[in-house]
Design a protein around this motif. Structure first.
Motif, PDB file in Angstrom:
ATOM      1  N   PHE A 181       0.833  -1.200   0.000  1.00 54.96           N
ATOM      2  CA  PHE A 181       0.000   0.000   0.000  1.00 54.96           C
ATOM      3  C   PHE A 181       0.869   1.252   0.000  1.00 54.96           C
ATOM      4  N   SER A 182       0.308   2.306  -0.568  1.00 58.11           N
ATOM      5  CA  SER A 182       1.027   3.575  -0.639  1.00 58.11           C
ATOM      6  C   SER A 182       0.105   4.709  -0.218  1.00 58.11           C
ATOM      7  N   ALA A 183       0.689   5.711   0.415  1.00 59.90           N
ATOM      8  CA  ALA A 183      -0.089   6.877   0.848  1.00 59.90           C
ATOM      9  C   ALA A 183      -0.597   7.686  -0.340  1.00 59.90           C
ATOM     10  N   ASN A 184      -0.059   7.422  -1.522  1.00 61.19           N
ATOM     11  CA  ASN A 184      -0.478   8.150  -2.721  1.00 61.19           C
ATOM     12  C   ASN A 184      -1.622   7.460  -3.455  1.00 61.19           C
ATOM     13  N   GLU A 185      -2.075   6.322  -2.929  1.00 58.46           N
ATOM     14  CA  GLU A 185      -3.112   5.547  -3.603  1.00 58.46           C
ATOM     15  C   GLU A 185      -4.501   5.855  -3.051  1.00 58.46           C
ATOM     16  N   ASP A 222      -6.820   2.029  -6.623  1.00 57.87           N
ATOM     17  CA  ASP A 222      -5.467   1.634  -7.017  1.00 57.87           C
ATOM     18  C   ASP A 222      -5.022   0.332  -6.358  1.00 57.87           C
ATOM     19  N   VAL A 223      -5.743  -0.094  -5.334  1.00 56.39           N
ATOM     20  CA  VAL A 223      -5.365  -1.305  -4.599  1.00 56.39           C
ATOM     21  C   VAL A 223      -5.950  -2.521  -5.306  1.00 56.39           C
ATOM     22  N   SER A 224      -5.113  -3.511  -5.553  1.00 55.18           N
ATOM     23  CA  SER A 224      -5.581  -4.714  -6.238  1.00 55.18           C
ATOM     24  C   SER A 224      -6.552  -5.485  -5.354  1.00 55.18           C
ATOM     25  N   THR A 225      -7.432  -6.232  -5.984  1.00 50.65           N
ATOM     26  CA  THR A 225      -8.414  -7.028  -5.246  1.00 50.65           C
ATOM     27  C   THR A 225      -7.724  -8.014  -4.315  1.00 50.65           C
ATOM     28  N   ALA A 226      -6.632  -8.602  -4.769  1.00 52.57           N
ATOM     29  CA  ALA A 226      -5.914  -9.594  -3.967  1.00 52.57           C
ATOM     30  C   ALA A 226      -5.328  -8.998  -2.688  1.00 52.57           C
ATOM     31  N   ASN A 227      -5.051  -7.692  -2.704  1.00 53.82           N
ATOM     32  CA  ASN A 227      -4.408  -7.057  -1.545  1.00 53.82           C
ATOM     33  C   ASN A 227      -5.379  -6.351  -0.606  1.00 53.82           C
ATOM     34  N   LEU A 228      -6.611  -6.160  -1.025  1.00 55.08           N
ATOM     35  CA  LEU A 228      -7.571  -5.421  -0.204  1.00 55.08           C
ATOM     36  C   LEU A 228      -7.711  -6.001   1.202  1.00 55.08           C
ATOM     37  N   LYS A 229      -7.733  -7.320   1.295  1.00 56.39           N
ATOM     38  CA  LYS A 229      -7.968  -7.966   2.589  1.00 56.39           C
ATOM     39  C   LYS A 229      -6.910  -7.618   3.627  1.00 56.39           C
ATOM     40  N   TYR A 230      -5.694  -7.301   3.174  1.00 57.56           N
ATOM     41  CA  TYR A 230      -4.622  -7.019   4.129  1.00 57.56           C
ATOM     42  C   TYR A 230      -4.794  -5.673   4.830  1.00 57.56           C
ATOM     43  N   SER A 279      -7.048   5.457  10.048  1.00 58.40           N
ATOM     44  CA  SER A 279      -6.214   6.468   9.394  1.00 58.40           C
ATOM     45  C   SER A 279      -5.842   6.056   7.978  1.00 58.40           C
ATOM     46  N   PHE A 280      -5.466   4.796   7.819  1.00 58.09           N
ATOM     47  CA  PHE A 280      -5.075   4.366   6.481  1.00 58.09           C
ATOM     48  C   PHE A 280      -6.280   4.242   5.562  1.00 58.09           C
ATOM     49  N   CYS A 281      -7.413   3.846   6.118  1.00 58.70           N
ATOM     50  CA  CYS A 281      -8.638   3.793   5.311  1.00 58.70           C
ATOM     51  C   CYS A 281      -9.045   5.194   4.859  1.00 58.70           C
ATOM     52  N   GLU A 282      -8.774   6.188   5.695  1.00 60.33           N
ATOM     53  CA  GLU A 282      -9.044   7.573   5.302  1.00 60.33           C
ATOM     54  C   GLU A 282      -8.180   7.970   4.113  1.00 60.33           C
ATOM     55  N   VAL A 283      -6.910   7.595   4.165  1.00 61.33           N
ATOM     56  CA  VAL A 283      -5.986   7.908   3.070  1.00 61.33           C
ATOM     57  C   VAL A 283      -6.481   7.296   1.762  1.00 61.33           C
ATOM     58  N   LEU A 284      -7.017   6.090   1.843  1.00 62.20           N
ATOM     59  CA  LEU A 284      -7.498   5.388   0.651  1.00 62.20           C
ATOM     60  C   LEU A 284      -8.927   5.783   0.273  1.00 62.20           C
ATOM     61  N   GLU A 285      -9.478   6.756   0.996  1.00 68.20           N
ATOM     62  CA  GLU A 285     -10.825   7.277   0.725  1.00 68.20           C
ATOM     63  C   GLU A 285     -11.892   6.201   0.896  1.00 68.20           C
ATOM     64  N   LEU A 286     -11.735   5.415   1.950  1.00 66.17           N
ATOM     65  CA  LEU A 286     -12.700   4.362   2.261  1.00 66.17           C
ATOM     66  C   LEU A 286     -13.641   4.751   3.400  1.00 66.17           C
ATOM     67  N   VAL A 287     -13.287   5.811   4.116  1.00 67.06           N
ATOM     68  CA  VAL A 287     -14.087   6.240   5.264  1.00 67.06           C
ATOM     69  C   VAL A 287     -15.092   7.303   4.819  1.00 67.06           C
TER      70      VAL A 287
END
Length: 243
Positions: free
Chosen positions: A55-59, A63-71, A106-114
């Motif tokens: 994961f990246s703070a710029n994503e 941008d996150v692959s389906t395989a990596n979302l669970k992490y 916090s990280f979910c906020e960065v990814l615009e999930l919150v």
């Protein structure tokens, strides 16, 4: 649960084992040894995710692959499992659990999930009126129920698809509409993980509020105990002086 050597396990398998324990801990009691084993596995998952740079703070979430979302759920699972640890210093357990939930949010906020209404940085000053709190709780409850309902729909759809696959193998006609579903695995998996994360966000906010109240209560009790101890020690010192 059978013994598993986490140092030899790849990230997907390690996460899956820890997730199974988390699921069991949510539905029933899990012994402390198993709980600590899962926490250790999740810490290792956390290290591997960081080392792999998944994961990246710029994503954003797109941008996150389906395989990596669970992490993304690793710190959330750590927060929930840590809260269940039986430890002499409950305040320390609460703090560690809170930190993990905050990390997750916090990280979910960065990814615009919150949702914007939940984001910490967007809350205006004075927004924590009783009415605002109540409205936020109601909105969160509705999102949680919607996520739970959607996950149930996805599970039922997978079950129907499984039956259709068996029927196809036996040369039995597939029900109308099931043919298209057979090609929908990728999108469905992504939706399932995004919905699971949405549900976890709701639970994380609720857990942080609950833990905050418990922390305040325990801190107040601890302060009273310290004052009593101080008073006793001072009184004892004065008595000795008089004697």
């Amino acid at each position: 649960m059978s013994e598993w050597k986490m140092e030899d396990m790849p990230l997907p398998a390690l996460f899956d084992q820890a997730r199974k324990i988390h699921s069991a801990a949510s539905d029933s009691s899990v012994d402390q040894e198993t709980l600590k084993r899962a926490i250790e596995a999740l810490h290792r998952c956390d290290e591997m995710v960081s080392k792999l740079g998944l994961f990246s703070a710029n994503e954003t979430k797109n941008d996150v692959s389906t395989a990596n979302l669970k992490y993304l759920l690793v710190p959330f699972y750590l927060g929930e499992l840590t809260e269940k640890v039986a430890h002499g210093d409950r305040l320390q357990v609460i703090k560690i659990s809170q930190d993990r939930f905050k990390e997750f949010i916090s990280f979910c906020e960065v990814l615009e999930l919150v949702p914007e209404e939940e984001t910490w940085n967007s809350r205006p000053q004075g927004s924590f009126t009783p009415e605002a709190r109540r409205a936020l709780k109601i909105s969160r409850f509705k999102r949680q129920k919607a996520a739970e309902s959607r996950l149930q729909e996805i599970r039922e759809r997978k079950e129907r698809r499984g039956r259709s696959s068996k029927a196809a193998a036996l040369s039995t006609p597939i029900e109308a509409g099931e043919e298209d579903a057979l090609d929908d695995d990728g999108d469905e998996e992504r939706e399932a993980w995004l919905t699971t994360i949405s549900l976890a966000i709701c639970k994380a906010f609720d857990m942080m509020e609950m833990l905050k109240k418990e922390e305040e209560m325990l801190s107040a009790v601890k302060d009273r105990q310290l004052k009593v101890s101080y008073f006793i020690s001072k009184t004892g010192f004065q008595v000795l002086c008089v004697a």
